[in-house]
Design a protein around this motif. Structure first.
Motif, PDB file in Angstrom:
ATOM      1  N   HIS A  68       8.235   5.176   8.054  1.00 52.84           N
ATOM      2  CA  HIS A  68       8.327   6.524   8.430  1.00 52.84           C
ATOM      3  C   HIS A  68       9.429   6.795   9.142  1.00 52.84           C
ATOM      4  CE1 HIS A  68       4.240   7.771   7.293  1.00 52.84           C
ATOM      5  NE2 HIS A  68       3.732   6.461   7.868  1.00 52.84           N
ATOM      6  N   LYS A  81      11.988   7.607   6.515  1.00 57.16           N
ATOM      7  CA  LYS A  81      11.718   9.021   5.529  1.00 57.16           C
ATOM      8  C   LYS A  81      12.803  10.286   5.969  1.00 57.16           C
ATOM      9  CE  LYS A  81       7.102   8.360   3.942  1.00 57.16           C
ATOM     10  NZ  LYS A  81       5.738   8.762   3.980  1.00 57.16           N
ATOM     11  N   LEU A 130      16.349   9.749   4.763  1.00 56.90           N
ATOM     12  CA  LEU A 130      16.231   9.852   3.245  1.00 56.90           C
ATOM     13  C   LEU A 130      16.094  11.252   2.789  1.00 56.90           C
ATOM     14  CD1 LEU A 130      13.905   6.990   2.066  1.00 56.90           C
ATOM     15  CD2 LEU A 130      16.344   7.321   1.990  1.00 56.90           C
ATOM     16  N   GLN A 131      15.344  12.117   3.710  1.00 55.94           N
ATOM     17  CA  GLN A 131      15.134  13.685   3.400  1.00 55.94           C
ATOM     18  C   GLN A 131      16.575  14.329   3.602  1.00 55.94           C
ATOM     19  OE1 GLN A 131      12.165  14.520   2.057  1.00 55.94           O
ATOM     20  NE2 GLN A 131      13.193  16.516   1.710  1.00 55.94           N
ATOM     21  N   ALA A 161      18.954   7.516  -2.917  1.00 61.50           N
ATOM     22  CA  ALA A 161      17.867   8.025  -1.958  1.00 61.50           C
ATOM     23  C   ALA A 161      16.387   7.655  -2.737  1.00 61.50           C
ATOM     24  CB  ALA A 161      17.871   9.417  -1.688  1.00 61.50           C
ATOM     25  N   GLY A 162      16.375   8.039  -3.807  1.00 62.22           N
ATOM     26  CA  GLY A 162      15.040   7.658  -4.683  1.00 62.22           C
ATOM     27  C   GLY A 162      14.654   6.160  -4.841  1.00 62.22           C
ATOM     28  N   ARG A 199      13.495   5.221  -1.208  1.00 61.49           N
ATOM     29  CA  ARG A 199      12.144   5.904  -1.082  1.00 61.49           C
ATOM     30  C   ARG A 199      11.147   4.968  -1.765  1.00 61.49           C
ATOM     31  NH1 ARG A 199      10.771  12.248  -2.178  1.00 61.49           N
ATOM     32  NH2 ARG A 199      11.836  12.305   0.193  1.00 61.49           N
ATOM     33  N   VAL A 258      10.506   1.846   0.331  1.00 59.64           N
ATOM     34  CA  VAL A 258       9.669   2.227   1.591  1.00 59.64           C
ATOM     35  C   VAL A 258       8.252   2.308   1.005  1.00 59.64           C
ATOM     36  CG1 VAL A 258       9.366   4.259   3.195  1.00 59.64           C
ATOM     37  CG2 VAL A 258      11.401   3.347   2.744  1.00 59.64           C
ATOM     38  N   GLU A 259       8.026   3.272  -0.092  1.00 60.46           N
ATOM     39  CA  GLU A 259       6.486   3.533  -0.472  1.00 60.46           C
ATOM     40  C   GLU A 259       5.913   2.028  -0.645  1.00 60.46           C
ATOM     41  OE1 GLU A 259       4.964   6.192  -0.197  1.00 60.46           O
ATOM     42  OE2 GLU A 259       6.450   7.409   0.767  1.00 60.46           O
TER      43      GLU A 259
END
Length: 444
Positions: free
Chosen positions: A246, A249, A252-253, A278-279, A282, A285-286
């Motif tokens: 988290h 995130k 990344l945003q 960034a993708g 992400r 991370v997910e």
């Protein structure tokens, strides 16, 4: 050797030793009792000998010998002898043999029991007594002895032991059987400990509990403490992984926002590069968040493989790669696996998506329950397959069959990680034609 057999072997050895000592003690007691009875019988014969002494023509004679016929039979087994001064009287059973008595001093009327050699080298049990003869019998001391063959006592003892042996053997069998029951009852809590630990491993129980014998309860309490510490560590690790994911995130945003500003300024190349990075971040991370969830719920969850596979195929048919293919789903209804439905869908989706990317015309999904406690789910395509040297490396993080293609290269790795977290594995093999990726997962 198992603990049960060690206890039984030690107990059986102790029982054999104890019964052997008991048999020896009983045999000795029986021999002592028989000898005591024999001495009592000899005492009667000795009284008869002493009361039958008379003096005739100046010589001491036994006018009334004991009535037992063995005294008159040569080497008949019963013998008497009287020594008074120079006179020596003997039973006919002694024939020409003289009893060799030990040199001991006896008071008047005192009796002694001896083991002495007899005729024909036979051992004798003898009873002797010294008495003072009255004047009518010439006066002076007389040493009277009555003896019997000791072999009779030994033979009776051997017969007693022979008769006792079957009963001791039966007693040994009964005691061994009782010990078997005792050991089985005593070790039953240990079997229950094994069953409870197995239930803990399969997430069918949360703790060992407190309903244990006093000797086993400390072990159960320590295991419960260890489990509590493990659960706390797992929860803490999952929380840290979630916090880290988290926490990433927001940056990344921000990167995606920066790429949007660059694109608005006409710097499409730079914006595209930032969005790709960034993708990919992400996705990682997910993935870590999903891994944290899977580690906690994989063994306790249940999933119907046919139902999950139909949902995955339904989604992929709406993709460009899936729409052009013929999908075959050969899976039995009711086959339940010990894995969360979302995790199974993610693993099957990764394998099916990879198969759709490389298949020419068909993708086949099959599932079969094995003979043990696992099932195998295979996703096969009719594409070109892989060089044999690359099969083992394809489940490594970031490896891709098509190095020039798009994607992060995590599909097979994700499927392998999900399978291993649930207690299974992923294997790849070339078929004719194409590639077959098989998940091995535990049955529910």
């Amino acid at each position: 050797m198992s603990l049960r057999w060690r206890l039984l072997a030690a107990g059986a050895a102790a029982l054999i030793l104890a019964l052997g000592l008991a048999a020896a003690g009983l045999a000795q007691l029986f021999a002592t009792h028989v000898e005591r009875r024999a001495v009592a019988e000899l005492s009667v014969h000795l009284d008869q000998v002493m009361s039958g002494l008379e003096r005739r023509d100046g010589a001491l004679v036994l006018a009334r010998p004991p009535a037992d016929p063995r005294f008159a039979q040569p080497y008949g087994g019963l013998y008497w002898q009287v020594a008074a001064g120079e006179a020596l009287l003997r039973s006919r059973s002694l024939w020409d043999h003289e009893l060799a008595l030990p040199d001991d001093a006896l008071r008047d009327g005192e009796a002694h029991v001896h083991r002495i050699p007899g005729p024909e080298a036979a051992g004798l049990l003898s009873l002797e007594r010294t008495v003072a003869l009255p004047e009518r019998l010439g006066g002076g001391p007389a040493r009277a002895t009555v003896a019997m063959t000791a072999a009779e006592i030994d033979s009776a003892t051997r017969a007693f032991v022979t008769d006792m042996a079957p009963y001791l053997a039966l007693l040994l069998l009964v005691l061994v059987a009782a010990q078997w029951v005792q050991v089985s009852v005593g070790l039953a809590p240990l079997r229950h400990v094994g069953a409870r630990v197995s239930a803990l491993r399969r997430d069918r129980a949360a703790r060992m509990g407190a309903n244990w014998p006093r000797e086993v309860q400390p072990l159960a309490s320590e295991l419960d403490g260890l489990l509590a510490e493990r659960d706390a560590d797992v929860a803490s690790a999952r929380a840290r992984a979630g916090d880290l994911a988290h926490g990433l995130k927001t940056p990344l945003q921000a990167l995606l926002g920066e790429s949007g500003r660059l694109r608005a300024q006409g710097q499409d190349t730079a914006a595209t590069g930032i969005e790709e990075v960034a993708g990919a971040m992400r996705a990682h991370v997910e993935r870590e968040l999903a891994r944290a969830r899977t580690a906690a719920r994989a063994r306790a969850a249940r999933a119907d493989v046919a139902e999950v596979a139909r949902r995955v195929v339904g989604v992929l048919k709406r993709t460009p790669d899936g729409d052009r293919l013929d999908w075959v789903c050969d899976m039995p209804d009711g086959l339940s696996l010990a894995i969360d439905e979302a995790d199974l869908a993610e693993a099957l989706g990764a394998l099916a998506e990879n198969a759709a990317r490389h298949a020419r015309a068909r993708v086949t999904l099959t599932a079969r329950a094995g003979k043990q406690t696992a099932a195998q789910i295979c996703v096969a395509d009719d594409g070109p397959g892989l060089p044999p040297a690359r099969l083992a490396a394809m489940t490594t993080r970031g490896a891709r069959a098509d190095e020039g293609g798009q994607g992060s290269g995590l599909g097979l790795t994700i499927a392998a990680e999900i399978a291993r977290a649930a207690g299974g594995d992923l294997s790849l093999r070339n078929t004719t034609p194409g590639l077959s990726a098989c998940l091995t997962l535990p049955l529910a």
